[in-house]
Design an enzyme around this catalytic site. Structure first.
Site, PDB file in Angstrom:
ATOM      1  N   TYR A 195       0.855  -1.187   0.000  1.00 21.29           N
ATOM      2  CA  TYR A 195       0.000   0.000   0.000  1.00 21.29           C
ATOM      3  C   TYR A 195       0.891   1.238   0.000  1.00 21.29           C
ATOM      4  CZ  TYR A 195      -3.787   3.101   1.773  1.00 21.29           C
ATOM      5  OH  TYR A 195      -4.706   4.099   1.963  1.00 21.29           O
ATOM      6  N   LYS A 225      -1.554  -1.129  -3.991  1.00 19.57           N
ATOM      7  CA  LYS A 225      -2.605  -0.127  -3.883  1.00 19.57           C
ATOM      8  C   LYS A 225      -1.933   1.229  -4.004  1.00 19.57           C
ATOM      9  CE  LYS A 225      -6.128   1.821  -0.817  1.00 19.57           C
ATOM     10  NZ  LYS A 225      -6.828   1.736   0.486  1.00 19.57           N
TER      11      LYS A 225
END
Length: 302
Positions: free
Chosen positions: A141, A169
């Site tokens: 992320y 992400k």
């Protein structure tokens, strides 16, 4: 790994119920949370992501955090993908959360770089290597605003070489990175992390959306994803443009409060947040409600 962790995966908000014995007088409402996980999946989303920032993981006790993950897995596991947040200050802690996620039946994990510490590239790679050693597919992320660590395309080239790291992400807001990540790490699934650049990211080749506002509009969000990933650009723009003002709240500090407010207005239950998140100001509510009204009014006619 065959699990790419793409599609629309909802970073689920966590409802609370008043309980004087619980931290801040609020206890996770696991029954309502299970129903919410089921609802977003039944409305077309591929899966759910418990214990992310939107799920207020940092405000939970360790016992609560595991129960939230178990609740999501029990609610939709087998029918949908469950990607459990394992964010932590140190790799030993993040790895332990990943081990528990694997034990509980998660399909994958979402992991920030070390929190509370501005790690260098070597430390970031070591962190993700430790988490990935558990064996579950890992979505790293990139949120340079919160962590102060930027997973640049160059750094992601190195991270993508770690066994079991399958996706990123991408929350930098720079859609130019989508193509560069695909060029440098072609085996890495690129997942849109910010709702207000989702169509731009999908048109540039992202194949996933780890999403906030599908807590409010799951069916419409699944439709938007389908339009954008199948080349129906004009139809995607027509659906997207009236939603973007609301979606921009996903990139603001008060995104949890904003999305919970949207859930309340959609006839769901968002409810309060635990500290440090407090209620929105009257001025913020005026702007947010206008943005939400535009979205709801548009969707009534779709």
């Amino acid at each position: 790994m065959t699990e790419r962790l793409d599609g629309v995966i909802v970073a689920t908000a966590l409802p609370y119920i008043e309980d004087p014995s619980a931290p801040a007088g609020l206890r996770p409402d696991l029954d309502r949370y299970a129903e919410h996980c089921r609802w977003v999946v039944d409305n077309g989303c591929r899966g759910v992501g418990p214990n992310g920032s939107l799920g207020e993981y940092s405000s939970l006790t360790d016992a609560e955090r595991r129960e939230v993950a178990r609740t999501a897995i029990a609610a939709v596991g087998g029918d949908a993908t469950v990607v459990v947040g394992v964010h932590a200050a140190g790799s030993h802690q993040a790895r332990r959360w990943a081990e528990l996620a694997a034990e509980d039946g998660a399909d994958g994990v979402l992991c920030l770089p070390p929190t509370l510490y501005r790690a260098n590239a070597r430390e970031v790679v070591a962190h993700f290597t430790e988490v990935a050693s558990v064996g579950l597919p890992v979505m790293v992320y990139n949120n340079p605003f919160d962590t102060k660590v930027d997973l640049t395309p160059e750094l992601l080239t190195e991270i993508a070489a770690i066994d079991n790291v399958v996706a990123v992400k991408e929350f930098s807001g720079d859609v130019r990175r989508v193509l560069e990540i695909r060029e440098r790490a072609p085996g890495l699934t690129v997942v849109a992390g910010a709702d207000d650049v989702v169509v731009e990211s999908l048109l540039m080749g992202a194949t996933g959306w780890f999403a906030g506002f599908p807590n409010v509009f799951p069916a419409e969000s699944a439709r938007l994803y389908e339009l954008a990933t199948t080349g129906q650009v004009e139809e995607a723009r027509e659906l997207y443009e009236p939603l973007v003002a609301a979606f921009r709240w996903d990139s603001r500090t008060e995104f949890v409060q904003a999305i919970k407010r949207g859930m309340d207005q959609a006839g769901r239950f968002g409810g309060p947040c635990r500290p440090p998140r407090g209620p929105l100001s009257a001025a913020q509510l005026d702007v947010l409600d206008a943005d939400l009204r535009r979205a709801f009014d548009h969707l009534k006619g779709v």
